[in-house]
Motif scaffolding. Structure first.
Motif, mmCIF file in Angstrom:
data_model
loop_
_atom_site.group_PDB
_atom_site.id
_atom_site.type_symbol
_atom_site.label_atom_id
_atom_site.label_comp_id
_atom_site.label_asym_id
_atom_site.label_seq_id
_atom_site.Cartn_x
_atom_site.Cartn_y
_atom_site.Cartn_z
ATOM 1 N N PHE B 294 0.835 -1.209 0.000
ATOM 2 C CA PHE B 294 0.000 0.000 0.000
ATOM 3 C C PHE B 294 0.866 1.253 0.000
ATOM 4 N N ARG B 295 1.916 1.271 0.828
ATOM 5 C CA ARG B 295 2.778 2.465 0.904
ATOM 6 C C ARG B 295 3.445 2.737 -0.436
ATOM 7 N N GLU B 296 4.012 1.683 -1.041
ATOM 8 C CA GLU B 296 4.701 1.851 -2.321
ATOM 9 C C GLU B 296 3.702 2.349 -3.390
ATOM 10 N N THR B 297 2.552 1.738 -3.440
ATOM 11 C CA THR B 297 1.556 2.109 -4.446
ATOM 12 C C THR B 297 1.112 3.551 -4.254
ATOM 13 N N TYR B 298 0.834 3.901 -3.005
ATOM 14 C CA TYR B 298 0.417 5.267 -2.721
ATOM 15 C C TYR B 298 1.515 6.259 -3.079
ATOM 16 N N THR B 299 2.719 6.003 -2.601
ATOM 17 C CA THR B 299 3.810 6.957 -2.777
ATOM 18 C C THR B 299 4.134 7.170 -4.251
ATOM 19 N N VAL B 300 4.207 6.102 -5.002
ATOM 20 C CA VAL B 300 4.604 6.228 -6.405
ATOM 21 C C VAL B 300 3.532 6.966 -7.213
ATOM 22 N N ILE B 301 2.282 6.562 -7.063
ATOM 23 C CA ILE B 301 1.220 7.206 -7.851
ATOM 24 C C ILE B 301 1.067 8.661 -7.430
ATOM 25 N N GLN B 302 1.036 8.893 -6.124
ATOM 26 C CA GLN B 302 0.867 10.269 -5.652
ATOM 27 C C GLN B 302 2.034 11.144 -6.094
ATOM 28 N N SER B 303 3.251 10.645 -5.972
ATOM 29 C CA SER B 303 4.435 11.453 -6.297
ATOM 30 C C SER B 303 4.475 11.800 -7.785
ATOM 31 N N CYS B 304 4.264 10.804 -8.641
ATOM 32 C CA CYS B 304 4.336 11.067 -10.084
ATOM 33 C C CYS B 304 3.240 12.040 -10.514
ATOM 34 N N GLU B 305 2.043 11.856 -9.973
ATOM 35 C CA GLU B 305 0.951 12.748 -10.367
ATOM 36 C C GLU B 305 1.176 14.162 -9.840
ATOM 37 N N ALA B 306 1.688 14.272 -8.624
ATOM 38 C CA ALA B 306 1.980 15.603 -8.073
ATOM 39 C C ALA B 306 3.080 16.283 -8.883
ATOM 40 N N ALA B 307 4.111 15.535 -9.233
ATOM 41 C CA ALA B 307 5.198 16.120 -10.023
ATOM 42 C C ALA B 307 4.678 16.604 -11.375
ATOM 43 N N ALA B 308 3.767 15.829 -11.979
ATOM 44 C CA ALA B 308 3.212 16.245 -13.279
ATOM 45 C C ALA B 308 2.468 17.573 -13.158
ATOM 46 N N VAL B 309 1.812 17.783 -12.015
ATOM 47 C CA VAL B 309 1.082 19.042 -11.810
ATOM 48 C C VAL B 309 2.043 20.234 -11.716
ATOM 49 N N HIS B 310 3.238 20.008 -11.144
ATOM 50 C CA HIS B 310 4.101 21.131 -10.770
ATOM 51 C C HIS B 310 5.366 21.275 -11.597
ATOM 52 N N VAL B 311 5.609 20.369 -12.536
ATOM 53 C CA VAL B 311 6.918 20.332 -13.184
ATOM 54 C C VAL B 311 7.224 21.642 -13.926
ATOM 55 N N ALA B 312 6.229 22.269 -14.512
ATOM 56 C CA ALA B 312 6.499 23.529 -15.223
ATOM 57 C C ALA B 312 6.889 24.626 -14.234
ATOM 58 N N ARG B 313 6.181 24.699 -13.107
ATOM 59 C CA ARG B 313 6.544 25.685 -12.068
ATOM 60 C C ARG B 313 7.920 25.394 -11.473
ATOM 61 N N MET B 314 8.259 24.135 -11.351
ATOM 62 C CA MET B 314 9.576 23.770 -10.804
ATOM 63 C C MET B 314 10.690 24.261 -11.720
ATOM 64 N N ALA B 315 10.423 24.268 -13.011
ATOM 65 C CA ALA B 315 11.436 24.730 -13.957
ATOM 66 C C ALA B 315 11.479 26.254 -14.012
ATOM 67 N N GLN B 316 10.305 26.874 -13.954
ATOM 68 C CA GLN B 316 10.233 28.318 -14.197
ATOM 69 C C GLN B 316 10.511 29.166 -12.962
ATOM 70 N N ALA B 317 10.048 28.732 -11.821
ATOM 71 C CA ALA B 317 10.211 29.580 -10.632
ATOM 72 C C ALA B 317 10.369 28.718 -9.388
ATOM 73 N N PRO B 318 11.444 27.931 -9.337
ATOM 74 C CA PRO B 318 11.618 27.026 -8.189
ATOM 75 C C PRO B 318 11.695 27.773 -6.869
ATOM 76 N N GLU B 319 12.182 29.023 -6.919
ATOM 77 C CA GLU B 319 12.381 29.770 -5.674
ATOM 78 C C GLU B 319 11.060 30.130 -4.987
ATOM 79 N N LEU B 320 9.953 29.999 -5.707
ATOM 80 C CA LEU B 320 8.666 30.337 -5.087
ATOM 81 C C LEU B 320 8.100 29.188 -4.251
ATOM 82 N N PHE B 321 8.676 27.998 -4.366
ATOM 83 C CA PHE B 321 8.239 26.877 -3.530
ATOM 84 C C PHE B 321 8.894 26.966 -2.153
ATOM 85 N N ASP B 322 8.180 26.496 -1.146
ATOM 86 C CA ASP B 322 8.808 26.207 0.136
ATOM 87 C C ASP B 322 9.942 25.198 -0.112
#
Lengths: 442, 442
Positions: B294-322
């Motif tokens: 359960f942990r592996e399944t949760y972590t992998v799916i959640q992490s990849c989907e979250a990264a997909a949401v934010h990858v453009a912001r991570m490239a353009q303005a990483p300094e705005l993230f905590d």
């Protein structure tokens, strides 16, 4: 033309079925013809990896006995078929073209094989697949390359290269293949026969070794489109829908997909014009950028899913992979998950964008492959004075229909430089009869 | 106990609705009480990021006018609510707890906000979310941490920390939250209130900023389970199903999920025994290894989907993230796609495995969180003489129900060391009434 005709060259399944029913031939005779032709010609073609003479003769005798007592299973009754070595056939080796499965023998039939047998077809053997079906060239397999019957120094295309070569050489009248990015249609086009992959899931993929589950389709290869349809009717899970009125066909300008050989594109278009339209084909276009979106979506989803299938083998016995395949799998295994997530989302948008292509037409026509068959192992080729990568060229006009899950048929469309080219016809799911209707227009 | 009661402490929505209908209070009076309490107490709690005094008073006046003319929208009519700052509310800032969205103002209401308003609820403001909802601690947000009303030096939990703190402090009787791995239930449990996430998709997530789409659920936080049910009835897209006979409840041994604080587990189990069973609770267990799957399944799916949401912001303005968030996102963006594909396949197997848990029971009971609220910014804590990582501990008993998409409710289950603990109840989709029935047993 193929170097020499085989026993099934120019004989349709419909005519074979008539001969069988009317006693002009027997299933045993057909199997014997197939076995003799395979023994004579296959060493030069590499179409078959396993030939099951005993099993085929036994099945043929049963088919003949049934015919003798009036049990008729339909037009495939007594007809010899080849089955790509990615399908499980009970009691026969299933190598997937890989040394990883050397010695592996399947213990049950794939669902599609069960259906073929139920329809009376006789399995004569397993046909060469590109290793794990992961390549459109058909020239990397543990049992050697399958070769193009029109010129054995050239590739058959793949991954269902053995099935295409076997049908094109007239060794069998019908073969099963799989198509994840074009693996039925590409070798069918390069070998000058017909090949059909239906809509996603329309033929069960149960018992078929996976390449990339989101895109894997089971399909058929035969001499012409009517034989494909006939086989499809036996394999399909659902009834086919009959539509009223003539099919509305459009030419899909392929320039957004790939800058191919203009002679191939022109030849295919000329055949499309003459076969499909009495007064000129309407033309539709993909908006700029869509070709690249399709490629990215296809590549990312296919690569990640293929890597997931093989990652344990890559860790445990990397040396058993073909080196080219291993390198491709390692690259595939490095694609980050967020790109997969983004590609799955992009796919939904592409499905919506593509729906507009069918707003005013039932069938789209375009080349199947925009080049002719390259030489075996060739990875770059000259097209119109340019150097072109072979693999992307081969996949360029087929893989998008896997992304969309749409039915697609390739039919022979003459030759360029003495090598076959294919006309591809595409429709919406459930409208497969439109394709066959369009292909039969004259 | 919370440091001091707020205007809505101990008042159920049902009692507020009665008071409103019978003229003992008005919607304007309730909003004024909420606004006054927020002004006084929220500086120490950080529950709200935006307070819409004018909008809330105008909505309350309309609600009162409707009541005055006999238009009654139901039990939420005139009731003040808080909305997590991940939901779009037309005309109000939506920051997602991030500097990336500083100054962003939503122009439409999220579907769930539309439904709340249609039911007569009055939105008083937006509540603090952990930045982009990506964390169960609730202590990293562009507008500062939300704090636990029981001890403002401790975390509220998250990511719906502001909603939990606002309800627990009695500033509002109801708040909307989202729950991707426990983000409604964890802060509800740590703050000593009730929190409910229904089955996947049962409340529309339209107009809610995504964390990981496969697991994102909209949920509600309130003083007790009956208020959660009442709000859920207004928000759900489908009718709730009534079942006959008493709910069959089992205790799910949580040891396979996390080696938590035995005092917390024992306290929750004692409450479950006394509330849910007159003659002892039956017990079910997860097979060994399932917790890790359960942990592996949760972590992998959640992490990849979250990264997909934010990858453009991570490239353009990483300094705005905590910085902590950015580091987590960068790690998430490196997970290979094949692991995502494998996790999606594993999820299907987990759904099958989990079905057996419900073969003989309607409701499973277990702790919501196996520790009490850690100090703000604390990332490791002492549990039973061991050092334990806070984030995995917080998520350990909630995220599996997001993987499965099952309805899950947390209700207060007393205190350990003067800090609240929660009893979690889980059921199959469509059987939500079983949960509320079980929670109400006595």
């Amino acid at each position: 033309m193929p170097l020499s005709p085989g026993p099934f060259t120019g004989r349709t399944i419909t005519s074979l079925a008539q001969d069988l029913r009317e006693g002009r031939t027997t299933a045993v005779e057909l199997v014997e013809q197939a076995l003799a032709a395979i023994a004579e010609r296959d060493p030069a073609l590499g179409a078959f990896v396993t030939v099951d003479a005993d099993g085929a003769l036994a099945a043929a005798r049963r088919a003949d006995a049934e015919l003798g007592t009036g049990t008729y299973r339909g037009p495939l009754h007594g007809v010899p078929v080849g089955v790509k070595d990615l399908f499980m056939v009970a009691g026969l080796p299933a190598t997937m073209g890989s040394r990883h499965f050397a010695g592996y023998v399947a213990d049950t039939d794939a669902e599609s094989v069960t259906r073929l047998r139920r329809a009376g077809a006789v399995v004569v053997g397993k046909t060469t697949t590109h290793e794990f079906a992961y390549g459109p060239t058909g020239d990397r397999s543990a049992n050697g390359a399958s070769r193009n019957p029109w010129d054995p120094e050239r590739m058959s295309g793949g991954s269902s290269g053995g099935s295409a070569a076997a049908v094109a050489a007239g060794l069998v009248p019908l073969a099963l293949g799989t198509d994840t990015g074009g693996s039925v249609r590409i070798p069918a086009a390069l070998c000058g026969i017909a090949g059909f992959k239906p809509g996603y899931g329309a033929i069960s993929a149960e018992g078929v070794f996976p390449l990339a589950r989101s895109f894997d389709h089971v399909g058929v290869l035969a001499g012409d489109e009517q034989d494909c349809l006939l086989a499809y009717r036996c394999l399909a899970s659902a009834q086919l829908r009959e539509d009223a009125g003539p099919a509305r066909v459009a030419w899909l300008d392929p320039s957004e997909l790939f800058d191919g050989d203009p002679r191939v594109v022109d030849a295919v278009r000329a055949v499309a014009e003459s076969r499909l339209a009495r007064s000129g084909l309407e033309e539709v276009r993909l908006r700029a950028g869509l070709g690249e979106e399709f490629r990215e979506t296809y590549t990312v989803i296919q690569s990640c899913e293929a890597a997931a299938v093989h990652v344990a083998r890559m860790a445990q016995a990397p040396e058993l992979f073909d080196p080219e395949l291993l390198e491709r799998l390692r690259t595939a295994a490095e694609i980050p998950g967020w790109r997969y997530v983004a590609a799955v989302a992009a796919r939904s948008r592409l499905v919506e964008a593509a729906a507009t292509l069918f707003e005013r037409h039932d069938v789209l026509a375009l080349p199947t492959v925009p080049i002719t068959a390259p030489l075996l192992q060739q990875r770059e080729t000259q097209v119109d004075g340019r150097t072109v990568a072979v693999r992307p060229a081969l996949l360029s006009m087929t893989s998008l229909w896997n992304v969309l899950g749409l039915p697609a048929l390739t039919v022979p469309a003459g030759t360029v430089d003495g090598l076959p080219v294919g006309l591809q016809l595409v429709c919406r799911p459930g409208r497969e009869l439109r394709l066959f209707e369009a292909a039969g227009m004259a």
